[in-house]
Design an enzyme around this catalytic site. Structure first.
Site, PDB file in Angstrom:
ATOM      1  N   TYR A 239       4.115  -5.676   3.093  1.00 25.40           N
ATOM      2  CA  TYR A 239       5.319  -4.462   3.645  1.00 25.40           C
ATOM      3  C   TYR A 239       6.325  -5.480   4.205  1.00 25.40           C
ATOM      4  CZ  TYR A 239       2.946  -0.146   2.301  1.00 25.40           C
ATOM      5  OH  TYR A 239       2.310   1.008   1.568  1.00 25.40           O
TER       6      TYR A 239
ATOM      7  N   LYS B 241      -9.647  -7.383  -0.198  1.00 28.11           N
ATOM      8  CA  LYS B 241      -9.467  -7.663  -1.593  1.00 28.11           C
ATOM      9  C   LYS B 241      -9.757  -9.177  -1.781  1.00 28.11           C
ATOM     10  CE  LYS B 241      -9.586  -5.998  -6.082  1.00 28.11           C
ATOM     11  NZ  LYS B 241     -10.428  -5.268  -6.566  1.00 28.11           N
TER      12      LYS B 241
ATOM     13  N   ASP C 225     -11.102  -1.069  -3.586  1.00 24.12           N
ATOM     14  CA  ASP C 225     -11.442  -0.140  -4.576  1.00 24.12           C
ATOM     15  C   ASP C 225     -12.883   0.429  -4.275  1.00 24.12           C
ATOM     16  OD1 ASP C 225     -11.601  -2.908  -5.049  1.00 24.12           O
ATOM     17  OD2 ASP C 225     -12.371  -2.319  -6.970  1.00 24.12           O
TER      18      ASP C 225
ATOM     19  N   ASP D  69      -2.496   1.833   4.619  1.00 25.08           N
ATOM     20  CA  ASP D  69      -1.473   2.666   4.607  1.00 25.08           C
ATOM     21  C   ASP D  69      -2.160   3.815   3.731  1.00 25.08           C
ATOM     22  OD1 ASP D  69       0.819   4.466   4.369  1.00 25.08           O
ATOM     23  OD2 ASP D  69       1.918   3.135   2.942  1.00 25.08           O
TER      24      ASP D  69
END
Length: 343
Positions: free
Chosen positions: A125, A177, A212, A236
């Site tokens: 971001y 991740k 995930d 987020d």
């Protein structure tokens, strides 16, 4: 209350002024010791000063180091950046705290009580993006650069561990991740494991989960989690997912914490389609005000506010339309005031 606390108040756009007025009514009933400095931002800032974040608003927050804000609308066109992002950057609000707590039972999930701690300034971001033209297509390739730093990761993770311990939590789960984005999110996971070994082992449990898998587990069995801590983009997404477990963004407060300032907000949008109609649900902003009271070391007032919200919704059954009731914004606020006054 003897010691007054200066604080900046930004009513915001759309339904913002209505939910802020309702929240002030309730805070006054609690005799919360805030001295409000009223400022504008968002569309209101553009109309008043030609800037979504006028200098006077920024100066006020620099002075008070504390703000409560309604939802802000980012003006379309004209190159305006999100006021929320600008506020985070201006005051280095590195930690976004998003609790998700079931207040109204009987929904799809019950007895949810978890917290998402999101890194607020780094990751994907940061806005380092570019297009690469090929032939006659100026947007043939889109590129984005994400940056996570050891220092930024450690600062956020320390906040998460300290908050978890201070609030009696049992476990912190790092969401990452690192199996694919080995550097960008690997540094966050690695820093978490090192920091836990250095300072927090034996004080609170630590585990890790891939983003995930975390999303799936939150839907299948959210009760397995306590505190989730993660990078900007993942935070987020997960914070809104967690809000969905407890009834949606109308029940979701947010706190943005930095070294020198803290800003508390309802994280939902400005809902201009219902502005001025008395339909808005101010619960999220009131819960944000409770977080603000906690931050200012006024836990008794925070507890009274949360109890009044729960009792008004569940015992008095006074609810706004989005929660299946018929109360207007002001009727709901007055019912809360009655609860506080009688409590």
């Amino acid at each position: 209350m003897s010691t007054r606390i200066p604080a900046t108040l930004i009513a915001g756009d759309g339904i913002g002024p209505e939910i802020v007025d309702a929240t002030l009514l309730v805070l006054d009933a609690l005799q919360a010791p805030f001295d409000w400095d009223h400022q504008v931002a968002g569309l209101g800032g553009v109309k008043a000063a030609g800037d979504p974040l006028p200098a006077a608003t920024l100066d006020s927050i620099r002075r008070t180091r504390l703000a409560l804000k309604g939802p802000l609308e980012t003006p379309s066109g004209g190159g305006y950046r999100s006021s929320n992002v600008r506020l985070r950057e201006e005051f280095k609000l590195y930690a976004n705290l998003r609790p998700a707590l079931t207040i109204i039972p009987g929904g799809r999930f019950d007895n949810i009580d978890l917290v998402v701690v999101r890194e607020n300034l780094e990751g994907l971001y940061i806005g380092h993006e570019a297009y690469i033209p090929i032939d006659d297509d100026p947007h043939a390739v889109a590129m984005a650069t994400g940056i996570n730093t050891r220092k930024g990761s450690r600062r956020l993770l320390e906040f998460a561990f300290e908050h978890a311990i201070a609030t009696g939590r049992k476990k912190v789960t790092v969401v990452h991740k690192a199996n694919i984005m080995k550097a960008l999110t690997g540094i966050f996971l690695e820093t978490a494991e090192q920091l836990h070994a250095e300072k927090y082992k034996g004080r609170i449990a630590l585990d890790a989960v891939i983003i995930d898998a975390c999303a799936m587990k939150l839907v299948l069995n959210p009760w397995q989690f306590d505190v989730l801590v993660t990078t900007n983009l993942f935070g987020d997404i997960l914070s809104d997912l967690a809000a969905g477990l407890v009834g949606g963004l109308g029940m979701a407060p947010g706190a943005n914490i930095g070294a020198d300032a803290a800003i508390f907000e309802a994280v939902h949008g400005s809902a201009p389609d219902i502005a001025g109609q008395g339909k808005a649900n101010p619960t999220a902003l009131m819960l944000a005000a409770a977080l603000m009271l906690d931050h200012c070391r006024l836990p008794e007032l925070a507890t009274r506010l949360r109890r009044a919200i729960s009792d008004t919704l569940n015992l008095d059954n006074v609810r706004t339309g989005d929660l299946g009731g018929k109360a207007s914004t002001s009727e709901y606020a007055k019912a809360l005031v009655a609860r506080i006054s009688n409590g």
